[in-house]
Design a protein around this motif. Structure first.
Motif, PDB file in Angstrom:
ATOM      1  N   GLU A 155       8.151 -10.492  55.719  1.00 18.78           N
ATOM      2  CA  GLU A 155       8.779  -9.241  55.304  1.00 18.78           C
ATOM      3  C   GLU A 155       8.709  -9.001  53.793  1.00 18.78           C
ATOM      4  O   GLU A 155       8.406  -7.892  53.344  1.00 18.78           O
ATOM      5  N   HIS A 241      13.923  -3.006  52.707  1.00 21.45           N
ATOM      6  CA  HIS A 241      13.710  -4.114  53.647  1.00 21.45           C
ATOM      7  C   HIS A 241      12.779  -3.683  54.779  1.00 21.45           C
ATOM      8  O   HIS A 241      12.642  -2.493  55.037  1.00 21.45           O
ATOM      9  N   ASP A 243      13.100  -5.121  58.039  1.00 22.23           N
ATOM     10  CA  ASP A 243      13.665  -5.824  59.195  1.00 22.23           C
ATOM     11  C   ASP A 243      14.928  -5.099  59.626  1.00 22.23           C
ATOM     12  O   ASP A 243      15.998  -5.355  59.125  1.00 22.23           O
TER      13      ASP A 243
END
Ligand code: ZN
Length: 349
Positions: A155, A241, A243
């Motif tokens: 990520e 982010h 996720d």
């Protein structure tokens, strides 16, 4: 000014006008058919162009033939812009009737990598605005991980790439930008698989600790210290982010803000609105499902001083999201849309 030129010396002006018209007419004849798998970047690259220099012009010229304003349709013809970034011809003085080449200066930022280091000015719309950009995780913490085509992907590398692209966009509009989580040797990467490393640092060059609380504290301290030096200015923090926390939901992008921050809410709404508009305009049957809500539990949201928005761009573990996130064309599109939302918010301030 043009009017006075016309009055004073109409013959010279007409000649100049004629030349520039013929250049434009030639440009519009260059068209290329999109092949399977082509994105804007790959299409322009095949034409031997720097795709990033021509990106905005390409979109403006072909907007009616783009899905969601950034995606190509296979088999359609697209007009190729002629990019004049190195030089523009300016009429030096009417009396001399001469033309002169004036170089447009780009600013260099090594953080974007060799190929992407030059930032060409687009406008001064964000002059005076200060942005802190934080890509999630980094250093010893890769964030969410997945396997794609037999390779590990993380990520933090994808969040970082999108963040750099956003930083470049904001700099082009004359903003002051701090890239809080930074990697001295990665830069913007046009690959699908972004290699994992652990050498990211926190601004200016602090080693990122392994302990989660220490890690968050470190970036909060870096942001709040800079915030003080810019007191009184419009300052915003954008955290990215890849996720999504909302498990099981088929969600494109989430936007969060602190429930008590009016400015954070407005920034989140501005970006959200831009995404909605992009999807709706060119594909009316598709409903944009991203949404924003309060998330006071997030440490960064609570502890940082600038108004902030927290963006979750899909989930790197989700197969459908992976297609979107791994494609550099899509990372550029996402950064562009976030950038447009940021501009919208600054206009409304
Ligand atoms: Zn994350």
């Amino acid at each position: 000014m043009r009017l006075s030129i016309l009055q004073r010396c109409s013959c010279v002006f007409i000649v100049a006008l004629f030349i520039s018209f013929s250049v434009i007419a030639q440009d519009s004849l260059v068209t290329v058919t999109a092949e399977k798998g082509d994105g804007i970047l790959s299409l322009l690259r095949k034409q031997g162009m720097n795709p990033y220099e021509a990106y905005d012009d390409f979109i403006a010229m072909n907007i009616d033939d783009l899905r969601d304003s950034v995606h190509l349709y296979e088999g359609r013809n697209y007009r190729i812009p002629q990019v004049q970034v190195d030089s523009v011809i300016v009429l030096d003085s009417i009396q001399e009737q001469s033309t002169k080449i004036k170089k447009i200066e780009g600013k260099e930022f090594s953080i974007f990598g060799k190929k992407h280091s030059t930032v060409l000015s687009k406008s001064e719309k964000l002059k005076g605005a200060v942005y802190y950009l934080v890509s999630g995780h980094g250093g010893p913490d890769p964030g969410a991980m997945a396997i794609y085509a037999g390779k590990s992907i993380a990520e933090d590398e994808y969040a970082y790439d999108i963040t750099l692209r956003l930083a470049k966009e904001l700099l082009a509009h004359s903003a002051t930008v701090y890239i809080i989580i930074r990697d001295p040797n990665d830069g913007i990467r046009d690959e699908r698989i972004l290699d994992i490393d652990h050498d990211e640092v926190t601004y200016p060059d602090e080693i990122i600790p392994l302990n989660q609380t220490a890690r968050l504290k470190q970036r909060v301290a870096a942001i709040n210290k800079l915030y003080k030096t810019h007191r009184g200015k419009y300052q915003r923090l954008i955290v990215t982010h890849v996720d999504s926390r909302s498990k099981g939901q088929n969600i494109d992008v989430f936007f969060y803000h602190h429930e008590k921050s009016k400015n954070g809410k407005r920034l989140a709404e501005s970006i959200h609105k831009t995404f909605q508009k992009k999807y709706k305009k060119y594909q009316p049957n598709r409903t944009y499902s991203g949404t924003f809500e309060d998330r006071t539990s997030l440490y960064l949201v609570k502890k940082t001083h600038p108004a902030m928005t927290f963006i979750e761009i899909g989930n790197i573990r989700n197969k459908k999201d992976q297609r979107r996130i791994l494609d550099p064309d899509n990372r550029q599109a996402l950064a562009k849309w976030i950038g447009e939302g940021v501009l919208l918010d600054y206009e409304k301030k």
